[in-house]
Design an enzyme around this catalytic site. Structure first.
Site, PDB file in Angstrom:
ATOM      1  N   CYS A  82      18.520  33.185  38.835  1.00 27.75           N
ATOM      2  CA  CYS A  82      18.856  32.966  40.295  1.00 27.75           C
ATOM      3  C   CYS A  82      19.869  32.151  40.433  1.00 27.75           C
ATOM      4  O   CYS A  82      20.101  31.081  39.749  1.00 27.75           O
ATOM      5  CB  CYS A  82      17.365  32.157  40.715  1.00 27.75           C
ATOM      6  SG  CYS A  82      17.517  31.864  42.511  1.00 27.75           S
ATOM      7  N   CYS A  88      17.015  24.451  43.551  1.00 30.75           N
ATOM      8  CA  CYS A  88      15.724  24.871  44.199  1.00 30.75           C
ATOM      9  C   CYS A  88      14.440  24.255  43.059  1.00 30.75           C
ATOM     10  O   CYS A  88      14.689  24.292  41.709  1.00 30.75           O
ATOM     11  CB  CYS A  88      15.658  26.241  44.430  1.00 30.75           C
ATOM     12  SG  CYS A  88      13.989  26.803  44.801  1.00 30.75           S
ATOM     13  N   CYS A  91      11.178  27.258  40.787  1.00 27.25           N
ATOM     14  CA  CYS A  91      11.111  27.469  39.452  1.00 27.25           C
ATOM     15  C   CYS A  91      11.779  26.400  38.318  1.00 27.25           C
ATOM     16  O   CYS A  91      12.663  25.666  38.776  1.00 27.25           O
ATOM     17  CB  CYS A  91      11.974  28.914  39.016  1.00 27.25           C
ATOM     18  SG  CYS A  91      11.118  30.445  40.020  1.00 27.25           S
ATOM     19  N   CYS A 165      15.513  34.960  45.827  1.00 26.06           N
ATOM     20  CA  CYS A 165      14.293  34.624  44.971  1.00 26.06           C
ATOM     21  C   CYS A 165      13.840  35.793  44.097  1.00 26.06           C
ATOM     22  O   CYS A 165      13.134  36.475  44.427  1.00 26.06           O
ATOM     23  CB  CYS A 165      13.076  34.130  46.062  1.00 26.06           C
ATOM     24  SG  CYS A 165      11.792  33.313  45.219  1.00 26.06           S
ATOM     25  N   GLN A 265      -4.569  36.266  45.688  1.00 24.00           N
ATOM     26  CA  GLN A 265      -4.059  35.857  44.164  1.00 24.00           C
ATOM     27  C   GLN A 265      -2.574  36.275  44.399  1.00 24.00           C
ATOM     28  O   GLN A 265      -2.203  37.241  45.296  1.00 24.00           O
ATOM     29  CB  GLN A 265      -4.470  36.909  43.108  1.00 24.00           C
ATOM     30  CG  GLN A 265      -6.141  36.779  42.922  1.00 24.00           C
ATOM     31  CD  GLN A 265      -6.426  35.371  42.416  1.00 24.00           C
ATOM     32  OE1 GLN A 265      -5.304  34.666  41.958  1.00 24.00           O
ATOM     33  NE2 GLN A 265      -7.612  34.995  42.096  1.00 24.00           N
ATOM     34  N   PHE A 292     -17.252  31.012  44.914  1.00 20.04           N
ATOM     35  CA  PHE A 292     -15.885  30.947  45.359  1.00 20.04           C
ATOM     36  C   PHE A 292     -15.137  32.442  45.436  1.00 20.04           C
ATOM     37  O   PHE A 292     -14.158  32.359  44.952  1.00 20.04           O
ATOM     38  CB  PHE A 292     -15.127  30.156  44.506  1.00 20.04           C
ATOM     39  CG  PHE A 292     -15.949  28.873  44.309  1.00 20.04           C
ATOM     40  CD1 PHE A 292     -15.371  27.549  45.001  1.00 20.04           C
ATOM     41  CD2 PHE A 292     -16.644  28.445  43.073  1.00 20.04           C
ATOM     42  CE1 PHE A 292     -16.075  26.551  44.797  1.00 20.04           C
ATOM     43  CE2 PHE A 292     -17.203  27.425  42.702  1.00 20.04           C
ATOM     44  CZ  PHE A 292     -17.072  26.182  43.452  1.00 20.04           C
ATOM     45  N   GLU A 312     -19.035  31.929  49.599  1.00 17.95           N
ATOM     46  CA  GLU A 312     -17.515  31.359  49.923  1.00 17.95           C
ATOM     47  C   GLU A 312     -17.913  30.307  51.163  1.00 17.95           C
ATOM     48  O   GLU A 312     -18.833  30.704  52.083  1.00 17.95           O
ATOM     49  CB  GLU A 312     -16.532  32.236  50.375  1.00 17.95           C
ATOM     50  CG  GLU A 312     -15.410  31.995  50.812  1.00 17.95           C
ATOM     51  CD  GLU A 312     -14.677  31.162  49.998  1.00 17.95           C
ATOM     52  OE1 GLU A 312     -13.972  29.906  50.433  1.00 17.95           O
ATOM     53  OE2 GLU A 312     -14.475  31.232  48.957  1.00 17.95           O
ATOM     54  N   CYS A 386      -6.811  28.476  37.822  1.00 21.06           N
ATOM     55  CA  CYS A 386      -5.761  28.250  37.895  1.00 21.06           C
ATOM     56  C   CYS A 386      -5.084  26.940  37.084  1.00 21.06           C
ATOM     57  O   CYS A 386      -4.126  26.294  37.363  1.00 21.06           O
ATOM     58  CB  CYS A 386      -5.065  28.175  39.007  1.00 21.06           C
ATOM     59  SG  CYS A 386      -5.836  27.049  40.366  1.00 21.06           S
TER      60      CYS A 386
END
Length: 429
Positions: A82, A88, A91, A165, A265, A292, A312, A386
């Site tokens: 990129c 930026c 990343c 992007c 996701q 969840f 949830e 995550c």
């Protein structure tokens, strides 16, 4: 008359001071946050956009470093994908060769779980390709020159306006100028606010937050613009402003209308890989629990083989599951419950009817819920996270309760960043 630059002595002094403060360092390893780590007389320094083995001149300030000159680049350094890279902050690792980058990404899970003394088999990293991120959170604001849309500069609040992007799906990138038109109408002055954009089967689903509620005149203008630009929906802080089409996604065979601001996701490919792992692990479970559960990412796929109770806290997500169940045939029974699992985790006695479960909590993990699962007799458990650090904590609780870790699979859902997803599959005799 000659022009005199009165600022030159000051600029020259600042430049000379910067040069005198620069330090030559060797990057020893990559930190968990994606910065290179170098040893200095003042302690460890974190050097963004560097790689292990590189030698550089850096300017140090409070343990962080700015690279002034790269003296010896690593043979693993590659050209970034990129034009905005290093400016930026979206990343931080585009400059690293794929194989080395992927091995480091895998090591984040290895180190977090290994640090807890856990015994497990870590499988190869599930990779994701560029141009697959279907949900992006942009930082935006208006300025004298027009709307600015992009990401914050690395370790800064400065907003970088982007023209491309490479991680995001073309359906979003091709609409950057249209999104700027929307930002211009939303306003908000010079204040930064957020625009969450999700690519769905119905078009772009857009949620604004932090810019102040639109008045009647602005709502009218926004409605006209959304229709003109053919967006699927615009909402503000969970309230729908205009919805020409309900944003549609598919979880397995089930079509689901996402609630405003609903969780999804980041990439469809990572979602599919994780769901296959979970569904395969729980395939022989007759009665399963999805904690969840969001809007049914795992629940609807598991319902192809077993009955599912989905839990949830978000009302919109619960309503989305309930609505979808009513119009789908060919699934095992699916029930849904609204419940805050941080305040009211499922107790061990409530888990007794289930012989399989999956939990996919936010980054904070699910410590209270893990304690109850550890005391239960549920034979198959899938833990999705995550955050390797909180996953390691939760898994250690389960292992102390008698569970065995069968497999751990890292998933690179967040390409060229320091974030990594992981699926841990456990069993209990």
């Amino acid at each position: 008359m000659a022009t005199v630059n009165f600022f030159w002595p000051v600029l020259k002094a600042k430049t000379e001071k910067t040069r005198s403060m620069s330090t030559r360092v060797t990057i020893e390893r990559m930190g968990a946050g994606g910065d290179g780590i170098a040893a200095t007389a003042a302690g460890s320094a974190y050097v963004p956009f560097s790689l292990p083995g590189e030698v550089a001149n850096v300017a140090l300030e409070n343990g962080r470093a700015t690279m002034m000159a790269l003296i010896e680049p690593s043979p693993e350094r590659v050209a970034p994908a990129c034009r905005h890279f290093e400016e930026c902050g979206g990343c931080t690792l585009q400059h690293w060769q794929d194989s080395a980058y992927q091995e480091w990404k895998r090591s984040l899970v290895q180190d977090a779980l290994g640090g807890r003394g856990l015994l497990f088999k870590l499988e190869p990293l599930v990779t994701c390709a560029p141009q697959t991120r279907r949900r992006t959170v942009f930082a935006v604001r208006t300025s004298e020159r027009g709307a600015v849309l992009g990401f914050n500069k690395h370790q800064s609040h400065e907003l970088i306006d982007i023209a491309e992007c490479p991680i995001t799906v073309p359906e979003i990138v091709s609409r950057l100028d249209d999104l700027r038109d929307l930002v211009a109408v939303l306003g908000g002055g010079m204040k930064l606010f957020k625009l969450t954009v999700t690519s769905t089967a119905s078009g772009l689903d857009i949620t604004a937050s932090g810019c102040g509620a639109p008045d009647a005149a602005k709502r009218q203008a926004l409605t006209a613009l959304v229709i003109k630009k053919d967006f699927a929906r615009l909402s503000f802080e969970g309230e729908i402003i205009v919805e020409p089409r309900k944003p549609l996604v598919h979880f397995g065979k089930v079509p689901v209308f996402l609630p405003p601001g609903g969780f999804l996701q980041a990439t469809a490919e990572a979602e599919e890989a994780m769901c296959n792992l979970v569904a395969g692990h729980l395939a022989k479970s007759k009665k399963t629990l999805d904690l969840f559960c969001g809007s049914g990412t795992f629940a609807f796929r598991m319902a192809e083989k077993s009955s599912v109770h989905a839990v949830e806290s978000d009302q919109g997500a619960v309503a989305a599951i309930d609505r979808s169940v009513r119009f789908v045939q060919g699934l095992k029974p699916v029930s849904v419950e609204r419940r805050d699992l941080f305040r009211r985790p499922f107790l061990a006695r409530e888990l007794a009817p289930f012989n399989g479960l999956v939990f996919d909590p936010p980054r904070a993990g699910a410590e209270a819920q893990a304690i109850e699962i550890a005391k239960s007799s549920v034979s198959k458990v899938a833990a999705v996270s995550c955050n390797p650090v909180t996953l390691a904590r939760d898994l250690s609780i389960l292992v102390k309760g008698g569970y065995k870790i069968d497999r751990v699979v890292p998933v690179d859902q967040f390409l060229w960043s320091s974030h990594v997803e992981a699926v841990a599959l456990l069993s209990k005799k």
